[in-house]
Design a protein around this motif. Structure first.
Motif, PDB file in Angstrom:
ATOM      1  N   ARG A  99     -61.253  28.985 -36.936  1.00  0.00           N
ATOM      2  CA  ARG A  99     -61.060  28.145 -38.118  1.00  0.00           C
ATOM      3  C   ARG A  99     -61.954  26.916 -38.060  1.00  0.00           C
ATOM      4  N   ALA A 100     -62.154  26.374 -36.867  1.00  0.00           N
ATOM      5  CA  ALA A 100     -63.006  25.201 -36.716  1.00  0.00           C
ATOM      6  C   ALA A 100     -64.461  25.529 -37.028  1.00  0.00           C
ATOM      7  N   LEU A 101     -64.887  26.754 -36.738  1.00  0.00           N
ATOM      8  CA  LEU A 101     -66.275  27.146 -36.987  1.00  0.00           C
ATOM      9  C   LEU A 101     -66.546  27.433 -38.449  1.00  0.00           C
ATOM     10  N   THR A 102     -65.532  27.849 -39.191  1.00  0.00           N
ATOM     11  CA  THR A 102     -65.770  28.348 -40.539  1.00  0.00           C
ATOM     12  C   THR A 102     -65.183  27.487 -41.643  1.00  0.00           C
ATOM     13  N   THR A 103     -64.570  26.355 -41.305  1.00  0.00           N
ATOM     14  CA  THR A 103     -64.072  25.453 -42.331  1.00  0.00           C
ATOM     15  C   THR A 103     -64.771  24.119 -42.222  1.00  0.00           C
ATOM     16  N   GLU A 104     -64.910  23.468 -43.357  1.00  0.00           N
ATOM     17  CA  GLU A 104     -65.652  22.204 -43.398  1.00  0.00           C
ATOM     18  C   GLU A 104     -64.870  21.067 -42.758  1.00  0.00           C
ATOM     19  N   ASN A 105     -63.589  21.024 -42.995  1.00  0.00           N
ATOM     20  CA  ASN A 105     -62.758  19.940 -42.480  1.00  0.00           C
ATOM     21  C   ASN A 105     -61.555  20.511 -41.744  1.00  0.00           C
ATOM     22  N   VAL A 157     -72.691  28.202 -35.071  1.00  0.00           N
ATOM     23  CA  VAL A 157     -72.271  27.249 -34.036  1.00  0.00           C
ATOM     24  C   VAL A 157     -73.113  25.976 -34.085  1.00  0.00           C
ATOM     25  N   LEU A 158     -74.434  26.120 -34.222  1.00  0.00           N
ATOM     26  CA  LEU A 158     -75.310  24.951 -34.234  1.00  0.00           C
ATOM     27  C   LEU A 158     -75.062  24.069 -35.452  1.00  0.00           C
ATOM     28  N   GLN A 159     -74.855  24.702 -36.606  1.00  0.00           N
ATOM     29  CA  GLN A 159     -74.584  23.911 -37.808  1.00  0.00           C
ATOM     30  C   GLN A 159     -73.225  23.225 -37.709  1.00  0.00           C
ATOM     31  N   ARG A 160     -72.266  23.892 -37.062  1.00  0.00           N
ATOM     32  CA  ARG A 160     -70.961  23.261 -36.876  1.00  0.00           C
ATOM     33  C   ARG A 160     -71.058  22.092 -35.911  1.00  0.00           C
ATOM     34  N   LYS A 161     -71.840  22.269 -34.852  1.00  0.00           N
ATOM     35  CA  LYS A 161     -72.030  21.187 -33.888  1.00  0.00           C
ATOM     36  C   LYS A 161     -72.672  19.979 -34.560  1.00  0.00           C
ATOM     37  N   ASP A 171     -57.671  21.632 -34.333  1.00  0.00           N
ATOM     38  CA  ASP A 171     -58.695  22.665 -34.292  1.00  0.00           C
ATOM     39  C   ASP A 171     -60.015  22.085 -33.859  1.00  0.00           C
ATOM     40  N   THR A 172     -60.366  20.918 -34.402  1.00  0.00           N
ATOM     41  CA  THR A 172     -61.630  20.280 -34.047  1.00  0.00           C
ATOM     42  C   THR A 172     -61.666  19.979 -32.559  1.00  0.00           C
ATOM     43  N   GLU A 173     -60.557  19.502 -32.028  1.00  0.00           N
ATOM     44  CA  GLU A 173     -60.498  19.175 -30.615  1.00  0.00           C
ATOM     45  C   GLU A 173     -60.670  20.413 -29.767  1.00  0.00           C
ATOM     46  N   THR A 174     -60.057  21.516 -30.223  1.00  0.00           N
ATOM     47  CA  THR A 174     -60.197  22.783 -29.500  1.00  0.00           C
ATOM     48  C   THR A 174     -61.638  23.235 -29.471  1.00  0.00           C
ATOM     49  N   ALA A 175     -62.344  23.082 -30.625  1.00  0.00           N
ATOM     50  CA  ALA A 175     -63.740  23.525 -30.680  1.00  0.00           C
ATOM     51  C   ALA A 175     -64.601  22.709 -29.757  1.00  0.00           C
TER      52      ALA A 175
END
Length: 299
Positions: free
Chosen positions: A283-289, A22-26, A294-298
């Motif tokens: 999908r937003a947490l585990t994909t690069e782009n 989560v932190l790396q995705r953030k 999805d990004t908005e949902t995350a």
């Protein structure tokens, strides 16, 4: 009480890995997208304290996993890592200001319930510290051959579910073998100290399998949908670890009619992981782009 320490440290490792994801995705969401070399991305991330916290969480997870494997059966420790994805999604609802639907919460509960049923029914026992080469050689040969066969099968397939599943299962075998070799290395460190640890072949073996597993995981994520790679990775790691625990470390699980609830527990875990991997937040947490939605949902 003998299982309390490895269980707590295994849960700590799963929780730390979830925080790291989560932190790396953030941190990644704060870096502008660019078509330039990835070196620039790393330099940008190094200036993000939240990304550095994610790296620290990875280190903590590694230490916790080593302690768990050094004090308990691999057949107990590794299955607990199926909680990583549910924990990551729960943490993401707070850190990334997302929300988990009723379906998502139901899937989380299903995974937890399935794991509880599986471990209770299996009741793993044993914690061998010395493993003869006659056990290691076939385990290494079969694992390496299975990984190679799965990679070849993946490369023969076009991008999609089949390719992602093959790469995911190959990564799962690599991670399970990494855990088995790490367990042996930790016992070597405990009994012989640092010099014995750095001269043991298992130390370099788990490093090699770990790097290969990470590489295969990245290919799995890029080859097809998460709904194909994540179940193969999660269930494959737990299943292969169970097999290695029994064949290499002489650990035991209950058989007979206890196999019925074990199968039920495994089925619940599979259903829960499959449902979780379909969520946009996963999908937003585990994909690069991820896709914009999805990004908005995350967030």
């Amino acid at each position: 009480m003998d299982m309390l320490v490895p269980v707590l440290f295994a849960l700590g490792a799963a929780l730390s890995n979830a925080f790291a994801t989560v932190l790396q995705r953030k941190a990644a969401l704060t870096v502008p997208r660019s078509d330039t070399l990835r070196v620039g991305l790393i330099l940008d991330l190094l200036r993000r304290p939240v990304w550095l916290l994610g790296i620290a969480a990875v280190v903590i997870a590694g230490v916790c996993q080593a302690v768990a494997l050094g004090t308990g059966p691999i057949t107990v420790v590794q299955p607990l890592f199926v909680l990583e994805l549910p924990l990551a999604l729960v943490i993401a609802t707070v850190v990334l200001r997302g929300s988990l639907s009723r379906t998502g919460w139901a899937a989380v509960c299903t995974v937890v319930a399935g794991l509880a049923v599986l471990l209770f029914a299996a009741s793993p026992e044993g914690n061998r510290t010395q493993v003869p080469m006659t056990h290691w050689v076939p385990a290494l040969a079969v694992s390496a051959a299975a990984m190679a066969a799965l990679v070849l099968a993946a490369l023969r397939r076009p991008e999609g579910r089949g390719r992602a599943a093959c790469f995911g299962l190959a990564a799962a075998i690599g991670y399970a073998m990494t855990a088995a070799l790490m367990k042996a290395s930790v016992h070597t460190l405990d009994e012989g100290g640092a010099s014995a640890f750095f001269t043991a072949w298992q130390t370099y073996g788990f490093a090699l399998f770990g790097v290969c597993a990470l590489f295969l995981l990245e290919n799995a994520m890029q080859s097809g949908p998460l709904v194909a790679s994540q179940p193969a990775l999660t269930l494959g790691d737990a299943g292969v670890s169970l097999a290695l625990g029994i064949t290499v470390f002489a650990e035991s699980v209950r058989t007979g009619w206890w196999l019925v609830p074990q199968i039920l527990g495994a089925a619940l875990i599979a259903a829960g992981v499959l449902a979780l991997s379909r969520l946009p937040m996963a999908r937003a947490l585990t994909t690069e782009n991820p896709a914009p939605a999805d990004t908005e949902t995350a967030r």
